[in-house]
Each structure stands twice: as C-alpha cells, then as structure tokens.
Design a protein around this motif. Structure first.
Motif, PDB file in Angstrom:
ATOM      1  N   VAL A 148       0.821  -1.211   0.000  1.00 26.66           N
ATOM      2  CA  VAL A 148       0.000   0.000   0.000  1.00 26.66           C
ATOM      3  C   VAL A 148       0.855   1.261   0.000  1.00 26.66           C
ATOM      4  O   VAL A 148       0.498   2.269  -0.614  1.00 26.66           O
ATOM      5  CB  VAL A 148      -0.936  -0.004   1.233  1.00 26.66           C
ATOM      6  CG1 VAL A 148      -1.735   1.283   1.308  1.00 26.66           C
ATOM      7  CG2 VAL A 148      -1.868  -1.206   1.175  1.00 26.66           C
ATOM      8  N   PHE A 149       1.977   1.218   0.676  1.00 33.60           N
ATOM      9  CA  PHE A 149       2.829   2.396   0.829  1.00 33.60           C
ATOM     10  C   PHE A 149       4.049   2.273  -0.082  1.00 33.60           C
ATOM     11  O   PHE A 149       4.914   1.434   0.126  1.00 33.60           O
ATOM     12  CB  PHE A 149       3.249   2.555   2.288  1.00 33.60           C
ATOM     13  CG  PHE A 149       2.083   2.594   3.233  1.00 33.60           C
ATOM     14  CD1 PHE A 149       1.282   3.717   3.304  1.00 33.60           C
ATOM     15  CD2 PHE A 149       1.769   1.492   4.021  1.00 33.60           C
ATOM     16  CE1 PHE A 149       0.193   3.756   4.157  1.00 33.60           C
ATOM     17  CE2 PHE A 149       0.685   1.520   4.879  1.00 33.60           C
ATOM     18  CZ  PHE A 149      -0.116   2.652   4.943  1.00 33.60           C
ATOM     19  N   GLY A 150       4.112   3.130  -1.098  1.00 30.42           N
ATOM     20  CA  GLY A 150       5.164   3.049  -2.087  1.00 30.42           C
ATOM     21  C   GLY A 150       6.334   3.957  -1.778  1.00 30.42           C
ATOM     22  O   GLY A 150       6.362   4.664  -0.765  1.00 30.42           O
ATOM     23  N   PRO A 151       7.325   3.966  -2.664  1.00 33.56           N
ATOM     24  CA  PRO A 151       8.549   4.750  -2.453  1.00 33.56           C
ATOM     25  C   PRO A 151       8.324   6.243  -2.295  1.00 33.56           C
ATOM     26  O   PRO A 151       9.178   6.930  -1.729  1.00 33.56           O
ATOM     27  CB  PRO A 151       9.362   4.443  -3.723  1.00 33.56           C
ATOM     28  CG  PRO A 151       8.845   3.138  -4.210  1.00 33.56           C
ATOM     29  CD  PRO A 151       7.393   3.127  -3.876  1.00 33.56           C
ATOM     30  N   GLU A 152       7.196   6.773  -2.802  1.00 36.53           N
ATOM     31  CA  GLU A 152       6.942   8.211  -2.645  1.00 36.53           C
ATOM     32  C   GLU A 152       6.753   8.594  -1.180  1.00 36.53           C
ATOM     33  O   GLU A 152       6.797   9.776  -0.828  1.00 36.53           O
ATOM     34  CB  GLU A 152       5.718   8.636  -3.448  1.00 36.53           C
ATOM     35  CG  GLU A 152       4.406   8.021  -2.975  1.00 36.53           C
ATOM     36  CD  GLU A 152       3.208   8.519  -3.771  1.00 36.53           C
ATOM     37  OE1 GLU A 152       3.310   9.602  -4.383  1.00 36.53           O
ATOM     38  OE2 GLU A 152       2.179   7.826  -3.778  1.00 36.53           O
ATOM     39  N   MET A 153       6.560   7.590  -0.309  1.00 33.38           N
ATOM     40  CA  MET A 153       6.397   7.850   1.112  1.00 33.38           C
ATOM     41  C   MET A 153       7.681   7.600   1.895  1.00 33.38           C
ATOM     42  O   MET A 153       7.676   7.621   3.122  1.00 33.38           O
ATOM     43  CB  MET A 153       5.248   6.998   1.668  1.00 33.38           C
ATOM     44  CG  MET A 153       3.937   7.259   0.953  1.00 33.38           C
ATOM     45  SD  MET A 153       2.569   6.207   1.485  1.00 33.38           S
ATOM     46  CE  MET A 153       2.089   7.016   2.997  1.00 33.38           C
ATOM     47  N   ALA A 154       8.783   7.389   1.173  1.00 33.56           N
ATOM     48  CA  ALA A 154      10.075   7.149   1.820  1.00 33.56           C
ATOM     49  C   ALA A 154      10.694   8.456   2.290  1.00 33.56           C
ATOM     50  O   ALA A 154      10.195   9.549   2.017  1.00 33.56           O
ATOM     51  CB  ALA A 154      11.017   6.433   0.853  1.00 33.56           C
ATOM     52  N   GLY A 155      11.796   8.325   3.007  1.00 30.36           N
ATOM     53  CA  GLY A 155      12.510   9.514   3.472  1.00 30.36           C
ATOM     54  C   GLY A 155      11.703  10.299   4.481  1.00 30.36           C
ATOM     55  O   GLY A 155      11.103   9.736   5.397  1.00 30.36           O
ATOM     56  N   ASN A 156      11.655  11.636   4.291  1.00 29.47           N
ATOM     57  CA  ASN A 156      10.980  12.514   5.253  1.00 29.47           C
ATOM     58  C   ASN A 156       9.538  12.817   4.888  1.00 29.47           C
ATOM     59  O   ASN A 156       8.916  13.714   5.478  1.00 29.47           O
ATOM     60  CB  ASN A 156      11.746  13.841   5.347  1.00 29.47           C
ATOM     61  CG  ASN A 156      13.144  13.647   5.915  1.00 29.47           C
ATOM     62  OD1 ASN A 156      13.408  12.682   6.632  1.00 29.47           O
ATOM     63  ND2 ASN A 156      14.041  14.568   5.591  1.00 29.47           N
ATOM     64  N   ALA A 157       8.956  12.084   3.939  1.00 24.64           N
ATOM     65  CA  ALA A 157       7.633  12.420   3.419  1.00 24.64           C
ATOM     66  C   ALA A 157       6.560  12.468   4.493  1.00 24.64           C
ATOM     67  O   ALA A 157       5.621  13.271   4.408  1.00 24.64           O
ATOM     68  CB  ALA A 157       7.237  11.421   2.328  1.00 24.64           C
TER      69      ALA A 157
END
Length: 247
Positions: free
Chosen positions: A216-225
């Motif tokens: 459900v949670f992709g790479p766009e939610m990585a880092g400080n997102a």
C-alpha cells in the motif's frame, strides 16, 4: 460548551468524547449507532441543534480511489451543510501530515478532498494534521499478515499517541478557529518495521516481518515524506511509554 464529535465510536473519536466530557463539556455523539448517518445526512440537523463546535474524526474504509473520495466528500459536505444551518461556529477536522505531496495513496486522496471542502466552507474551521498513531505499525502489519509472515514498508515516521491527538482536538475545539493548525507529532522518529517488531514482541506474538515497498505504501512515502514540517507541535507521549501502557 456543546460539542459534537463525528466518528464518536472510532479510536480517536471515542477518546475525544471522553476528554471533552472530563473537562465538563456537553458532547453530542455523531455516528450511525447514535442515529446519525453522515453519508446521507439523516439525523444531522437534530444532532447539531445548539452545537457550538464540531470535531470531525470520521474515517472510511479504503476501497478504490473514486469510492473513497466520494465517501469522504459526501460525509464532509453533509456535515458542513448541517453545521451552516445550525449556526455552528467552529469545525475541527482531523487530517494527516504530508498528504498534499503524496498522490498514490487512496486514503490520502479522500483526506485531501475533506480538507478542500472544509477550507471552502462558510463555517469557520481549523484543520489539525497529525502524524501516524502509535498503533499504526501493528495495524499495517496485520493487513498483510499471512501464516505468521507480514510485509511492511520501512517508513520513517514520527508517531503520536492516540490520546495526545484527542487532547489536541479537544483543546482546539473549545478555542477560536485557527485555519491550518501546526503539524502535530510525537516526540521521536521511528522506523515502522521496528515499531511493528517491538509491538509484536510486547504482545507475545511471533510474526516474521518482510520490509518492502510493493504494498500500500510506495517509495513516494520514503525519506521525510511523513515527518512533520517546520510548524509543529510536539506531543509528550513516546512510543515506548504508549506500548508499556497498551499491554
């Protein structure tokens, strides 16, 4: 004050009801089990009679994107329209930190529509963006668990205790409308995989966790997102403190 809580039987809603009642406020519970259907508006006018403020802590199950947005929009629009008719002076919406920059998440799309409707409403408002709750890791792992194995995204989060969220919502509801409130977050950053591992350990559960970005949670939610921005209010309860109390 007479304050209505939409989603009063949910996790944050029920805690907000209890917090407001402890402070001596008259609380109107808005939920289907209390005779109010937000998706149709049935029972709303009667429920909001004489109400000074409304806290919207409603949640919907995430289906496909269009249906999730439609449900959030219908409930929010019905609630705001009834508030305008009743002369409610303050609408408080619980939202999520970081949703403006994350397109792929279905639930976040629904929350963005909520925020848009609230900001365009004639009812004075405050939007309170909160980070993920302390029980989020266990919940996410539970969605994917099969035969003792669960996939989970290695998200960096700054989680907050549900009671701390309820305390902020109750405080904001009795005050003046503030527009967009500072991000509300817990005191420490955490790795979601480690949070799930520690929660399962505390619960006495043996679950093998497989970190992956394919769910459900992709790479766009990585880092400080998912972390709070510069305008932030730090709540006091750490993850370890919450976990010790929850078991």
């Amino acid at each position: 004050m007479r304050i209505a809580v939409a989603g009063a039987t949910g996790n944050i809603g029920s805690l907000t009801v209890a917090t407001l009642e402890r402070a001596g406020h008259e609380v109107v519970r808005v939920s289907r089990s209390h005779g109010v259907d937000l998706s149709t508006g049935d029972g709303l006018d009667a429920a909001l009679a004489g109400v000074d403020a409304v806290v919207d802590a409603v949640n919907v199950p995430s289906a496909d994107r269009a249906e999730t947005v439609r449900l959030f929009a219908a409930m929010t629009a019905n609630l705001l329209a009834a508030e305008a008719r009743a002369g409610v002076r303050h609408h408080v919406l619980l939202s999520i930190v970081g949703i403006a920059d994350i397109e792929g998440n279905v639930h976040y799309a629904g929350k963005r529509e909520q925020e848009r409707l609230v900001a365009a409403s004639p009812v004075p408002w405050t939007i309170v963006p909160a980070t993920q709750f302390h029980d989020f890791a266990e919940m996410v792992a539970g969605w994917a668990e099969r035969d003792g194995v669960a996939t989970i995204a290695p998200l960096l989060v700054q989680p907050i205790a549900p009671q701390d969220v309820a305390d902020v919502l109750a405080e904001v509801a009795v005050g003046e409308p503030q527009g967009r409130y500072p991000d509300v977050a817990g005191p420490e950053t955490q790795d979601l995989v480690d949070m799930a591992r520690r929660t399962h350990l505390a619960r006495g559960r043996d679950v093998r966790l497989v970190p992956t970005w394919s769910g459900v949670f992709g790479p766009e939610m990585a880092g400080n997102a998912l972390l709070p921005g510069e305008r932030v209010r730090i709540a006091p309860t750490t993850f370890d403190e919450w976990l010790a109390k929850s078991v």
